[in-house]
Design a protein around this motif. Structure first.
Motif, PDB file in Angstrom:
ATOM      1  N   MET A  61       0.830  -1.184   0.000  1.00  0.00           N
ATOM      2  CA  MET A  61       0.000   0.000   0.000  1.00  0.00           C
ATOM      3  C   MET A  61       0.867   1.237   0.000  1.00  0.00           C
ATOM      4  N   ARG A  77      -9.694   5.103 -11.522  1.00  0.00           N
ATOM      5  CA  ARG A  77      -9.020   4.954 -10.228  1.00  0.00           C
ATOM      6  C   ARG A  77      -8.617   3.504  -9.983  1.00  0.00           C
ATOM      7  N   ASP A 104      -4.757   2.512  -9.801  1.00  0.00           N
ATOM      8  CA  ASP A 104      -4.216   1.938  -8.569  1.00  0.00           C
ATOM      9  C   ASP A 104      -3.514   0.616  -8.848  1.00  0.00           C
ATOM     10  N   GLN A 105      -4.078  -0.195  -9.754  1.00  0.00           N
ATOM     11  CA  GLN A 105      -3.445  -1.479 -10.059  1.00  0.00           C
ATOM     12  C   GLN A 105      -2.148  -1.277 -10.824  1.00  0.00           C
ATOM     13  N   PHE A 109      -0.223   1.299 -10.559  1.00  0.00           N
ATOM     14  CA  PHE A 109       0.687   1.800  -9.530  1.00  0.00           C
ATOM     15  C   PHE A 109       1.280   0.638  -8.733  1.00  0.00           C
ATOM     16  N   LYS A 110       0.464  -0.328  -8.372  1.00  0.00           N
ATOM     17  CA  LYS A 110       0.964  -1.505  -7.662  1.00  0.00           C
ATOM     18  C   LYS A 110       1.891  -2.327  -8.556  1.00  0.00           C
ATOM     19  N   GLY A 167       2.827   0.212  -5.275  1.00  0.00           N
ATOM     20  CA  GLY A 167       1.916   1.083  -4.551  1.00  0.00           C
ATOM     21  C   GLY A 167       2.610   1.962  -3.532  1.00  0.00           C
ATOM     22  N   ILE A 170       3.107   6.688 -11.723  1.00  0.00           N
ATOM     23  CA  ILE A 170       2.488   5.379 -11.508  1.00  0.00           C
ATOM     24  C   ILE A 170       2.834   4.410 -12.629  1.00  0.00           C
ATOM     25  N   TYR A 227       1.822  11.719  -6.871  1.00  0.00           N
ATOM     26  CA  TYR A 227       0.794  10.974  -6.140  1.00  0.00           C
ATOM     27  C   TYR A 227      -0.574  11.630  -6.310  1.00  0.00           C
ATOM     28  N   ARG A 248      -2.417  11.088  -9.991  1.00  0.00           N
ATOM     29  CA  ARG A 248      -2.373   9.740 -10.563  1.00  0.00           C
ATOM     30  C   ARG A 248      -3.584   9.451 -11.456  1.00  0.00           C
ATOM     31  N   ASP A 249      -4.759  10.084 -11.223  1.00  0.00           N
ATOM     32  CA  ASP A 249      -5.878   9.899 -12.149  1.00  0.00           C
ATOM     33  C   ASP A 249      -5.520  10.423 -13.535  1.00  0.00           C
ATOM     34  N   THR A 280      -3.238   8.094 -15.262  1.00  0.00           N
ATOM     35  CA  THR A 280      -3.980   6.958 -15.792  1.00  0.00           C
ATOM     36  C   THR A 280      -4.649   7.329 -17.104  1.00  0.00           C
TER      37      THR A 280
END
Length: 319
Positions: A35, A85, A89-90, A92-93, A98, A117, A185, A188-189, A192
């Motif tokens: 996370m 989102r 987020d995925q 980014f991981k 993450g 990301i 950070y 990040r949207d 994406t």
């Protein structure tokens, strides 16, 4: 996400949209997934402005102009904020575990920094060969076109201020990159959306750059994945991960490893989980072929476990 049939051979052939054409990105071990870990923002070499703490998303860069208008002209749907989102987020991981600290990064064995990301490439401005393209300046220009200004000192035409991983690590230790991490950070949207738009522009060329006898196979496989909930994530992430694969003479031994090669390798499947598994299976075969073709001195087999972890995220109905 409800998706209509997205690809027709005649429609693709007539579009002629220009692609951003990012180069296939350098290999990365992305087996870790943690996370985000926020850290306090501090003054930096990128400017005196000090936005809010990293765990307060979008407080300083909230004006992100992400335009959506339903169905895009090439059949790829505009994604909702929630879908963006989840996908972001995925990614980014996948790229940075993450971890906020990995938004400004330099991978071992690489000669460029990895930003954001999507670990967008950023080469120093010292004349070194930019084999994989410098995509971070493209992201900065994309942001500025949408009214989001990066921290002072960052330029869409400038190179990275560090010449090596050691220099970047030293900058991190002195707190010089905290504002940049915070900016990346909070936006990040928009990052994406940049990845999504880049993939959208690449879609027509997947068919246009394919010999006629293979086009029905590419269209069928692309439709099967795209018409499965979560399928757009697989297409978007793999394009960001290994590129479009439009250069058929690229790669090792003349065999590339981009999205086009995965669609060619993929077994026929109907929309649904079967299509996601077929796509993931094909992706791993293509990546394993890359490792077999690679120079032994590269030791690329060490990345297979991380690549497998990433590709396995394509198997589930993400959104």
């Amino acid at each position: 996400m409800k998706i209509k049939a997205v690809v027709a051979l005649a429609a693709f052939a007539s579009l002629g949209l220009s692609a951003c054409s990012p180069s296939a990105q350098m290999t990365r071990d992305t087996s870790k997934s943690t996370m985000p870990q926020a850290s306090a923002a501090s003054s930096s070499a990128f400017g005196a402005h000090n936005p809010a703490a990293q765990n307060t998303a979008y407080s300083s860069y909230g004006s992100q102009n992400i335009n959506r208008s339903g169905q895009a002209s090439n059949g790829m749907p505009e994604l909702s904020t929630a879908e963006l989102r989840v996908i972001g987020d995925q990614i980014f991981k996948n790229e940075g575990g993450g971890n906020v600290d990995n938004l400004v990064h330099w991978n071992d064995g690489e000669n460029f920094a990895s930003m954001g990301i999507g670990h967008f490439t950023w080469y120093p401005a010292d004349g070194r060969t930019q084999r994989f393209g410098s995509t971070f300046p493209e992201l900065l220009a994309y942001m500025q076109q949408r009214g989001v200004q990066p921290p002072a000192g960052l330029s869409a035409t400038g190179g990275a201020p560090w010449r090596s991983k050691g220099e970047l690590m030293q900058a991190k230790q002195t707190g010089q990159v905290k504002e940049l991490q915070n900016f990346l950070y909070q936006t990040r949207d928009l990052q994406t959306q940049f990845i999504v738009d880049r993939t959208r522009r690449a879609m027509p060329k997947l068919v246009n750059n394919t010999p006629e006898h293979l086009r029905p196979q590419i269209v069928s496989n692309l439709n099967a994945v795209a018409n499965t909930p979560g399928g757009w994530y697989a297409l978007i992430d793999y394009t960001n991960f290994k590129g479009e694969g439009l250069n058929r003479s690229g790669g090792y031994n003349g065999q590339n490893w981009g999205l086009l090669q995965v669609l060619e390798e993929m077994q026929p499947a109907r929309p649904g989980e079967q299509a996601l598994h077929a796509f993931a299976d094909a992706a791993m075969r293509v990546l394993e072929r890359r490792v077999r073709n690679s120079p032994p001195a590269n030791g690329e087999s060490r990345w297979l476990a991380g690549w497998s972890n990433r590709v396995n995220t394509y198997r589930r109905l993400l959104v």
